[in-house]
Design a protein around this motif. Structure first.
Motif, PDB file in Angstrom:
ATOM      1  N   ALA A  77       8.292   8.686  -1.413  1.00 27.79           N
ATOM      2  CA  ALA A  77       7.180   7.728  -1.362  1.00 27.79           C
ATOM      3  C   ALA A  77       7.229   7.062   0.019  1.00 27.79           C
ATOM      4  CB  ALA A  77       7.311   6.696  -2.479  1.00 27.79           C
ATOM      5  N   PRO A  78       6.690   7.718   1.050  1.00 28.06           N
ATOM      6  CA  PRO A  78       6.850   7.223   2.420  1.00 28.06           C
ATOM      7  C   PRO A  78       6.176   5.888   2.679  1.00 28.06           C
ATOM      8  CG  PRO A  78       5.343   9.089   2.353  1.00 28.06           C
ATOM      9  CD  PRO A  78       5.967   9.003   0.999  1.00 28.06           C
ATOM     10  N   GLY A  79       5.193   5.536   1.838  1.00 25.72           N
ATOM     11  CA  GLY A  79       4.571   4.225   1.960  1.00 25.72           C
ATOM     12  C   GLY A  79       3.844   4.019   3.279  1.00 25.72           C
ATOM     13  N   PRO A  80       3.573   2.758   3.628  1.00 26.63           N
ATOM     14  CA  PRO A  80       2.768   2.495   4.820  1.00 26.63           C
ATOM     15  C   PRO A  80       3.482   2.793   6.133  1.00 26.63           C
ATOM     16  CG  PRO A  80       3.546   0.434   3.857  1.00 26.63           C
ATOM     17  CD  PRO A  80       3.904   1.517   2.885  1.00 26.63           C
ATOM     18  N   ILE A  81       4.807   2.702   6.158  1.00 26.12           N
ATOM     19  CA  ILE A  81       5.520   2.857   7.427  1.00 26.12           C
ATOM     20  C   ILE A  81       5.266   4.218   8.049  1.00 26.12           C
ATOM     21  CG2 ILE A  81       7.810   3.000   8.477  1.00 26.12           C
ATOM     22  CD1 ILE A  81       8.710   0.819   6.517  1.00 26.12           C
ATOM     23  N   ALA A  82       5.418   5.277   7.244  1.00 28.60           N
ATOM     24  CA  ALA A  82       5.210   6.625   7.785  1.00 28.60           C
ATOM     25  C   ALA A  82       3.765   6.802   8.250  1.00 28.60           C
ATOM     26  CB  ALA A  82       5.563   7.665   6.731  1.00 28.60           C
ATOM     27  N   ALA A  83       2.814   6.330   7.456  1.00 28.09           N
ATOM     28  CA  ALA A  83       1.404   6.495   7.820  1.00 28.09           C
ATOM     29  C   ALA A  83       1.076   5.779   9.122  1.00 28.09           C
ATOM     30  CB  ALA A  83       0.518   5.978   6.687  1.00 28.09           C
ATOM     31  N   LEU A 127      10.708   2.729   3.957  1.00 28.06           N
ATOM     32  CA  LEU A 127      10.449   4.165   4.027  1.00 28.06           C
ATOM     33  C   LEU A 127      11.330   4.890   3.010  1.00 28.06           C
ATOM     34  CD1 LEU A 127       8.946   6.339   5.777  1.00 28.06           C
ATOM     35  CD2 LEU A 127      11.016   6.431   7.174  1.00 28.06           C
ATOM     36  N   ALA A 128      10.695   5.716   2.183  1.00 25.54           N
ATOM     37  CA  ALA A 128      11.434   6.492   1.185  1.00 25.54           C
ATOM     38  C   ALA A 128      11.024   7.957   1.289  1.00 25.54           C
ATOM     39  CB  ALA A 128      11.158   5.965  -0.222  1.00 25.54           C
ATOM     40  N   HIS A 129      11.931   8.853   0.942  1.00 22.85           N
ATOM     41  CA  HIS A 129      11.664  10.266   1.212  1.00 22.85           C
ATOM     42  C   HIS A 129      10.613  10.872   0.293  1.00 22.85           C
ATOM     43  CE1 HIS A 129      14.697  10.288  -1.923  1.00 22.85           C
ATOM     44  NE2 HIS A 129      14.515  11.574  -2.137  1.00 22.85           N
ATOM     45  N   ALA A 159       0.818  -1.207   0.000  1.00 24.57           N
ATOM     46  CA  ALA A 159       0.000   0.000   0.000  1.00 24.57           C
ATOM     47  C   ALA A 159       0.858   1.267   0.000  1.00 24.57           C
ATOM     48  CB  ALA A 159      -0.927   0.017   1.210  1.00 24.57           C
ATOM     49  N   SER A 160       0.356   2.286  -0.661  1.00 21.76           N
ATOM     50  CA  SER A 160       0.987   3.592  -0.631  1.00 21.76           C
ATOM     51  C   SER A 160       0.662   4.294   0.686  1.00 21.76           C
ATOM     52  CB  SER A 160       0.465   4.451  -1.787  1.00 21.76           C
ATOM     53  OG  SER A 160      -0.933   4.707  -1.606  1.00 21.76           O
ATOM     54  N   TYR A 161       1.330   5.409   0.907  1.00 22.28           N
ATOM     55  CA  TYR A 161       1.020   6.229   2.088  1.00 22.28           C
ATOM     56  C   TYR A 161      -0.459   6.620   2.086  1.00 22.28           C
ATOM     57  CZ  TYR A 161       1.012  10.361   5.139  1.00 22.28           C
ATOM     58  OH  TYR A 161       0.722  11.285   6.119  1.00 22.28           O
TER      59      TYR A 161
END
Length: 394
Positions: A232-238, A228-230, A202-204
């Motif tokens: 495309a933060p993806g699910p981790i940041a969310a 985690l990418a700067h 899943a995307s952010y």
């Protein structure tokens, strides 16, 4: 250590980890399986009280594992009550007095049958619930799940599994980007079952929508999801940033680098971190070959990996862990430098709250179940009490 159940037991002299902090030379008494209020100064004590001096030891609440598949050479996915109880006994000996039985991906009818067997153990009080990890997860992030058995989370199929658990389903992990994912999250919220985001691409933005729909758990954060990418933060940041989400972490020294563990604790705080084992059948055992659902696993130097003829030996996907929660506590404190109070909260208080059991377990407080773990100065388990009964030491 004493054995059996005493009319009244008083533990003295330990470093007691309570919700308010560490009490040096603390005292905890229990009777009838329940922790008693503090004894008033000068109050007389019943003559039949069993007193145990725990000077030089730690006393912590029994651990609560949200996510465990097996142990002692046994697996919850076997669909056999005796084998499931062997898993329970293995983890209890290591301090886990409350645990949720997790199942790996399988055919829907097989999972329904397994849930039916496990539900009886929940009703008996041996388990705290059932967790379906799959089959509604992403092929690209399937890890130790058979990709041939994965499917979209159609709400009708989700309801079928929840119904099969007869009111004992506590959590279901899914990839919200799959067709039907968000509708299934909403259904789980209506049914009172925790919706967990995991094994996902899943995307952010999609993860945010899943949280808004009711998802409240991150299944083993960082593992089986995009990094985690700067841009495309993806699910981790969310998942890390939202106060509504509890994040699972596997602290075995294999799944996470210590700096990543620290990052998660700093970002989410100890009140939103649940340390889990994600243990498979080799937990409490040794190296060797083990089944994990329909797949084969080889454990070498304590690390479990899928046996895949298409890849060189020892390079298959990590297949859960061989962890027990006492080891997670010891590593968190002695290697990662976490305060004991934070580690214990992540092992007991936070998962108990998430499961809706905090009125009974998860902390050392009067009126709660006498679920206690005695550890020596090096955080090795030397005694376990569950509901006031001393269990065999590991």
């Amino acid at each position: 250590m004493p054995s059996g159940r005493s009319t009244r037991t008083r533990l003295t002299g330990a470093r007691v980890v309570t919700p308010g902090g560490v009490v040096e030379g603390g005292e905890v008494a229990f009777e009838g399986g329940v922790i008693l209020p503090d004894r008033p100064p000068g109050a007389a004590e019943p003559a039949d009280t069993a007193v145990l001096d725990l000077a030089g030891h730690w006393l912590v609440p029994g651990f609560v594992d949200l996510h465990v598949h097996g142990g002692g050479g046994a697996s919850f996915s076997a669909g056999d009550a005796a084998e499931a109880l062997r898993v329970v006994a293995t983890h209890r000996a290591h301090g886990t007095t409350t645990l949720v039985a997790s199942m790996v991906t399988g055919a829907l009818d097989e999972l329904a049958a397994q849930a039916g067997v496990l539900s009886e153990l929940v009703e008996q009080g041996d388990l705290a619930g059932v967790h379906f990890e799959g089959p509604f997860i992403a092929e690209n992030r399937c890890g130790a799940h058979d990709p041939a058995l994965l499917r979209d989370p159609d709400p009708a199929d989700v309801r079928k599994l929840v119904d099969a658990a007869r009111g004992t389903a506590r959590m279901l992990t899914l990839a919200p980007e799959r067709s039907g994912g968000l509708d299934s999250v909403r259904l789980l919220r209506e049914l009172g079952v925790l919706a967990a985001v995991g094994h996902t691409d899943a995307s952010y933005e999609v993860t945010r929508r899943a949280i808004d729909a009711g998802a409240s758990v991150a299944t083993h954060l960082f593992n089986a999801m995009p990094p985690l990418a700067h841009r495309a933060p993806g699910p981790i940041a969310a998942l890390l940033e939202d106060e509504r989400v509890t994040v699972e972490l596997i602290n075995d020294g294999t799944h996470l680098h210590p700096s990543v563990l620290g990052l998660a604790f700093r970002s989410a705080g100890a009140g939103r971190v649940a340390l889990i084992t994600d243990a498979m059948g080799a937990a409490g055992m040794g190296d060797g070959a083990y089944p994990l659902g329909p797949l084969r696993v080889a454990v070498v130097d304590g690390v479990a990996r899928i046996v895949d003829e298409r890849t060189p030996p020892g390079t298959g996907a990590i297949a859960g862990s061989t962890l027990t929660l006492d080891r997670a506590l010891r590593r968190s404190v002695t290697v990662d430098g976490l305060p004991v109070e934070d580690a214990v909260r992540a092992l007991s208080g936070t998962p108990a709250r998430l499961l809706g059991l905090a009125d009974r377990v998860g902390s050392i407080e009067p009126g709660k179940d006498a679920d206690l773990v005695v550890l020596d100065a090096g955080f090795t388990v030397v005694g376990v009490v569950r509901k006031g009964e001393w269990l065999a030491a590991p």
